[in-house]
Scaffold this motif. Structure first.
Motif, PDB file in Angstrom:
ATOM      1  N   LYS A  36       0.832  -1.192   0.000  1.00  0.00           N
ATOM      2  CA  LYS A  36       0.000   0.000   0.000  1.00  0.00           C
ATOM      3  C   LYS A  36       0.869   1.245   0.000  1.00  0.00           C
ATOM      4  O   LYS A  36       1.954   1.263   0.568  1.00  0.00           O
ATOM      5  N   ILE A  37       0.362   2.248  -0.692  1.00  0.00           N
ATOM      6  CA  ILE A  37       0.993   3.560  -0.701  1.00  0.00           C
ATOM      7  C   ILE A  37       0.236   4.382   0.324  1.00  0.00           C
ATOM      8  O   ILE A  37      -0.971   4.608   0.189  1.00  0.00           O
ATOM      9  N   ASN A  38       0.940   4.794   1.373  1.00  0.00           N
ATOM     10  CA  ASN A  38       0.312   5.443   2.517  1.00  0.00           C
ATOM     11  C   ASN A  38       1.040   6.750   2.828  1.00  0.00           C
ATOM     12  O   ASN A  38       1.933   6.780   3.674  1.00  0.00           O
ATOM     13  N   PRO A  39       0.674   7.859   2.166  1.00  0.00           N
ATOM     14  CA  PRO A  39       1.408   9.106   2.372  1.00  0.00           C
ATOM     15  C   PRO A  39       1.172   9.744   3.751  1.00  0.00           C
ATOM     16  O   PRO A  39       1.982  10.540   4.205  1.00  0.00           O
ATOM     17  N   LEU A  40       0.094   9.392   4.438  1.00  0.00           N
ATOM     18  CA  LEU A  40      -0.223   9.979   5.749  1.00  0.00           C
ATOM     19  C   LEU A  40      -0.069   8.942   6.858  1.00  0.00           C
ATOM     20  O   LEU A  40      -0.943   8.782   7.706  1.00  0.00           O
ATOM     21  N   GLU A  41       1.048   8.267   6.889  1.00  0.00           N
ATOM     22  CA  GLU A  41       1.239   7.124   7.784  1.00  0.00           C
ATOM     23  C   GLU A  41       1.087   7.470   9.260  1.00  0.00           C
ATOM     24  O   GLU A  41       0.623   6.661  10.049  1.00  0.00           O
ATOM     25  N   ASP A  42       1.466   8.669   9.687  1.00  0.00           N
ATOM     26  CA  ASP A  42       1.424   9.033  11.105  1.00  0.00           C
ATOM     27  C   ASP A  42       0.121   9.717  11.513  1.00  0.00           C
ATOM     28  O   ASP A  42      -0.060  10.071  12.678  1.00  0.00           O
ATOM     29  N   SER A  43      -0.795   9.897  10.602  1.00  0.00           N
ATOM     30  CA  SER A  43      -2.055  10.577  10.894  1.00  0.00           C
ATOM     31  C   SER A  43      -3.042   9.615  11.567  1.00  0.00           C
ATOM     32  O   SER A  43      -2.971   8.404  11.396  1.00  0.00           O
ATOM     33  N   ARG A  56      -6.321   7.982   7.837  1.00  0.00           N
ATOM     34  CA  ARG A  56      -5.442   7.800   6.684  1.00  0.00           C
ATOM     35  C   ARG A  56      -6.228   7.369   5.449  1.00  0.00           C
ATOM     36  O   ARG A  56      -7.121   6.532   5.539  1.00  0.00           O
ATOM     37  N   TYR A  62      -5.262   5.705   1.732  1.00  0.00           N
ATOM     38  CA  TYR A  62      -4.119   5.042   1.099  1.00  0.00           C
ATOM     39  C   TYR A  62      -4.573   4.279  -0.135  1.00  0.00           C
ATOM     40  O   TYR A  62      -5.763   4.111  -0.385  1.00  0.00           O
TER      41      TYR A  62
END
Length: 129
Positions: free
Chosen positions: A26-33, A36, A38
């Protein structure tokens, strides 16, 4: 015998099974939010197994007979998927999520076409250790 009257009873019974084996990412640009969005994707194989039983009974006025025919076919073909996912951290250890997948299977058991395209949905609950 020619011209004889008879009754005909036919029945077909199917048992279908489908198994999917995918290597996923998975492409997860907001991993720390906490919330999310994705893009999940995967490549793998789908195995489709079909068992078919055909049963026919011919009933004439003075006698009858039955015929049955069993067949089984199994196909394993490559498949791909990509989609969109949502995850929400309910707490530091519990995650809820939804995913939509657009699937392409390079075999179509219902026709002579080369591909079967379909949508699937996934609801998930995760525990973070």
């Amino acid at each position: 015998t020619p011209g004889a009257e008879y009754s005909l009873y036919q029945e077909e019974d199917y048992k279908l099974r489908r198994f999917s084996y995918f290597l996923v990412g998975k492409i997860n640009p907001l991993e720390d939010s906490k919330f999310r969005v994705y893009v999940p994707f995967g490549a793998g194989f789908v195995t489709y197994s079909r068992e078919k039983r055909e049963y026919t009974r011919y009933i004439y006025p003075t006698y009858s007979w039955d015929t049955s025919f069993d067949s089984k076919s199994t196909h394993t073909k490559p498949a791909l998927f990509a989609g969109l996912g949502l995850e929400y951290n309910v707490s530091t250890s519990v995650v809820l999520g939804l995913e939509w997948h657009y699937n392409i299977w390079f075999y179509n058991p219902r026709s002579d076409e080369n591909q079967l395209k379909y949508h699937s949905f996934l609801a998930k609950v995760g525990i973070v250790f």
